[in-house]
Scaffold this motif. Structure first.
Motif, PDB file in Angstrom:
ATOM      1  N   TRP A  93      29.094  33.804  37.864  1.00  0.00           N
ATOM      2  CA  TRP A  93      29.142  34.584  39.092  1.00  0.00           C
ATOM      3  C   TRP A  93      29.828  35.926  38.946  1.00  0.00           C
ATOM      4  O   TRP A  93      30.328  36.484  39.917  1.00  0.00           O
ATOM      5  N   GLU A  94      29.902  36.424  37.718  1.00  0.00           N
ATOM      6  CA  GLU A  94      30.248  37.821  37.502  1.00  0.00           C
ATOM      7  C   GLU A  94      28.937  38.533  37.178  1.00  0.00           C
ATOM      8  O   GLU A  94      28.402  38.390  36.092  1.00  0.00           O
ATOM      9  N   ARG A 190      24.091  29.523  47.542  1.00  0.00           N
ATOM     10  CA  ARG A 190      25.171  30.469  47.243  1.00  0.00           C
ATOM     11  C   ARG A 190      24.575  31.848  47.008  1.00  0.00           C
ATOM     12  O   ARG A 190      23.594  32.011  46.272  1.00  0.00           O
ATOM     13  N   THR A 191      25.156  32.846  47.625  1.00  0.00           N
ATOM     14  CA  THR A 191      24.611  34.203  47.570  1.00  0.00           C
ATOM     15  C   THR A 191      25.628  35.257  47.177  1.00  0.00           C
ATOM     16  O   THR A 191      25.249  36.410  46.976  1.00  0.00           O
ATOM     17  N   THR A 192      26.902  34.897  47.062  1.00  0.00           N
ATOM     18  CA  THR A 192      27.953  35.907  46.890  1.00  0.00           C
ATOM     19  C   THR A 192      28.607  35.806  45.524  1.00  0.00           C
ATOM     20  O   THR A 192      29.272  34.798  45.222  1.00  0.00           O
ATOM     21  N   PRO A 193      28.448  36.818  44.678  1.00  0.00           N
ATOM     22  CA  PRO A 193      29.178  36.840  43.409  1.00  0.00           C
ATOM     23  C   PRO A 193      30.661  37.105  43.652  1.00  0.00           C
ATOM     24  O   PRO A 193      31.070  37.532  44.737  1.00  0.00           O
ATOM     25  N   ILE A 194      31.464  36.865  42.617  1.00  0.00           N
ATOM     26  CA  ILE A 194      32.887  37.173  42.729  1.00  0.00           C
ATOM     27  C   ILE A 194      33.173  38.594  42.254  1.00  0.00           C
ATOM     28  O   ILE A 194      34.191  39.188  42.623  1.00  0.00           O
ATOM     29  N   HIS A 195      32.261  39.157  41.445  1.00  0.00           N
ATOM     30  CA  HIS A 195      32.464  40.511  40.930  1.00  0.00           C
ATOM     31  C   HIS A 195      31.105  41.093  40.548  1.00  0.00           C
ATOM     32  O   HIS A 195      30.215  40.364  40.099  1.00  0.00           O
ATOM     33  N   VAL A 196      30.948  42.395  40.726  1.00  0.00           N
ATOM     34  CA  VAL A 196      29.700  43.088  40.402  1.00  0.00           C
ATOM     35  C   VAL A 196      30.004  44.259  39.481  1.00  0.00           C
ATOM     36  O   VAL A 196      30.963  45.012  39.711  1.00  0.00           O
ATOM     37  N   ARG A 212      32.382  46.071  49.829  1.00  0.00           N
ATOM     38  CA  ARG A 212      33.636  45.799  50.540  1.00  0.00           C
ATOM     39  C   ARG A 212      33.392  44.917  51.757  1.00  0.00           C
ATOM     40  O   ARG A 212      34.191  44.023  52.054  1.00  0.00           O
ATOM     41  N   ARG A 213      32.284  45.172  52.449  1.00  0.00           N
ATOM     42  CA  ARG A 213      31.984  44.372  53.643  1.00  0.00           C
ATOM     43  C   ARG A 213      31.745  42.906  53.279  1.00  0.00           C
ATOM     44  O   ARG A 213      32.124  42.005  54.027  1.00  0.00           O
ATOM     45  N   ARG A 214      31.156  42.678  52.114  1.00  0.00           N
ATOM     46  CA  ARG A 214      30.914  41.301  51.672  1.00  0.00           C
ATOM     47  C   ARG A 214      32.085  40.743  50.859  1.00  0.00           C
ATOM     48  O   ARG A 214      31.995  39.645  50.329  1.00  0.00           O
ATOM     49  N   GLN A 215      33.160  41.533  50.735  1.00  0.00           N
ATOM     50  CA  GLN A 215      34.375  41.116  50.033  1.00  0.00           C
ATOM     51  C   GLN A 215      34.071  40.767  48.571  1.00  0.00           C
ATOM     52  O   GLN A 215      34.530  39.755  48.048  1.00  0.00           O
ATOM     53  N   ILE A 216      33.294  41.646  47.924  1.00  0.00           N
ATOM     54  CA  ILE A 216      32.942  41.487  46.512  1.00  0.00           C
ATOM     55  C   ILE A 216      33.624  42.604  45.732  1.00  0.00           C
ATOM     56  O   ILE A 216      33.382  43.792  45.998  1.00  0.00           O
ATOM     57  N   SER A 217      34.470  42.257  44.806  1.00  0.00           N
ATOM     58  CA  SER A 217      35.089  43.280  43.956  1.00  0.00           C
ATOM     59  C   SER A 217      34.034  43.849  43.020  1.00  0.00           C
ATOM     60  O   SER A 217      33.029  43.198  42.713  1.00  0.00           O
ATOM     61  N   HIS A 218      34.263  45.072  42.545  1.00  0.00           N
ATOM     62  CA  HIS A 218      33.230  45.717  41.731  1.00  0.00           C
ATOM     63  C   HIS A 218      33.853  46.648  40.701  1.00  0.00           C
ATOM     64  O   HIS A 218      34.998  47.102  40.853  1.00  0.00           O
ATOM     65  N   THR A 219      33.082  46.903  39.665  1.00  0.00           N
ATOM     66  CA  THR A 219      33.436  47.874  38.628  1.00  0.00           C
ATOM     67  C   THR A 219      32.248  48.797  38.450  1.00  0.00           C
ATOM     68  O   THR A 219      31.267  48.454  37.780  1.00  0.00           O
ATOM     69  N   ILE A 220      32.320  49.975  39.073  1.00  0.00           N
ATOM     70  CA  ILE A 220      31.238  50.967  39.024  1.00  0.00           C
ATOM     71  C   ILE A 220      31.869  52.327  38.745  1.00  0.00           C
ATOM     72  O   ILE A 220      32.698  52.789  39.531  1.00  0.00           O
ATOM     73  N   PRO A 221      31.529  52.983  37.640  1.00  0.00           N
ATOM     74  CA  PRO A 221      32.119  54.294  37.349  1.00  0.00           C
ATOM     75  C   PRO A 221      31.660  55.346  38.353  1.00  0.00           C
ATOM     76  O   PRO A 221      30.548  55.281  38.885  1.00  0.00           O
TER      77      PRO A 221
END
Length: 291
Positions: A93-94, A190-196, A212-221
């Motif tokens: 789920w990453e 299940r539809t929500t990852p823990i990180h994108v 942010r609205r779905r409370q999913i942390s992310h790593t995007i440059p």
């Protein structure tokens, strides 16, 4: 058993989720033989008429492939495989999101523009044959773009097909909304990852706000022009988005998965006229590789 055909172990896994062949007015053929024939065509990119006779009449293979695309069988089979992987704890789920461009062969062009009927449900339960058949024209010729969401264990959780000139960011929300992994005990999938993780093509306020609205942390440059514009505004530009360089390195999972997917020549070069057929070919390749 020819090269590329299912092994006995793989067939045991597939047989449990593969439905019976549709009745077509004659004695049904062996399901394993039919699946191997359909996969041979996707693996080699050959015309249907050139499928070896050991797999049976090519008309039967195409008819089964088409019917299972129309009634959503390929999508359902593919949906059951992540369920088993999630039950075994293999899906982490990453999720990494990216896209790849595939050349469309000249035989993929020429489908009629008006009165087209997709015949039912497309990928992930979405019905629709786009007006442009997901074929775009650019300097490189005719192209189609495949959008994927892949977890860190190389499981493909969602796909989408668009014309080659379409941007990545506008399709991000749709790809994320297509992530639906059934739960072992039933209930909502299940539809929500823990990180994108995603590259700079997905750096936009809309995407970050959506995550942010779905409370999913992310790593995007952050894009260079966006960073420059933010700095020029001073304190009004706000703080830069958080970015973890070490975390970003794990995004290679989606790049590797794209390379593996394109080992099927029927994927690397699009030969299907209809987008729903090409999407079914992608689902078939994902099923075969999951085995």
């Amino acid at each position: 058993m020819a090269r590329g055909d299912l092994t006995d172990e793989q067939w045991v896994r597939l047989e449990a989720v593969l439905p019976e062949l549709p009745v077509m007015g004659r004695k049904p053929r062996d399901r394993r033989q039919v699946f191997d024939g359909i996969w041979w065509r996707a693996r080699t990119g050959s015309p249907w008429r050139d499928v070896p006779e050991r797999y049976g009449p090519w008309e039967t293979l195409y008819s089964v492939f088409r019917r299972w695309q129309i009634d959503g069988t390929w999508a359902r089979i593919l949906g059951k495989l992540p369920l088993k992987a999630d039950t075994a704890g293999h899906i982490e789920w990453e999720v990494s999101v990216d896209s790849t461009i595939c050349r469309a062969h000249q035989h993929a062009a020429g489908a009629r523009k008006r009165g087209i009927h997709s015949g039912g449900q497309g990928s992930q339960g979405l019905a629709a044959e786009p007006d442009d058949h997901a074929i775009g024209r650019s300097r490189g010729g005719l192209t189609t773009k495949i959008h994927l969401a892949v977890d860190s264990s190389f499981h493909v959780l969602a796909t989408a097909v668009t014309a080659g000139q379409r941007g990545d960011a506008p399709l991000f929300t749709e790809v994320m909304n297509r992530i639906r992994v059934p739960r072992p005990g039933g209930g909502r999938p299940r539809t929500t990852p823990i990180h994108v993780l995603a590259d700079r093509a997905y750096s936009s306020r809309q995407i970050r706000k959506y995550l942010r609205r779905r409370q999913i942390s992310h790593t995007i440059p952050e894009k260079r022009d966006q960073a420059g514009h933010r700095r020029r505004r001073g304190s009004a530009g706000g703080r830069p988005p958080g970015f973890d360089c070490e975390k970003y390195k794990t995004r290679h999972a989606v790049e590797n998965r794209i390379g593996l997917l394109k080992q099927a020549r029927g994927i690397a070069t699009r030969y299907d006229k209809l987008a729903v057929r090409y999407e079914a070919t992608i689902q078939l390749a994902l099923i075969r590789q999951a085995l």
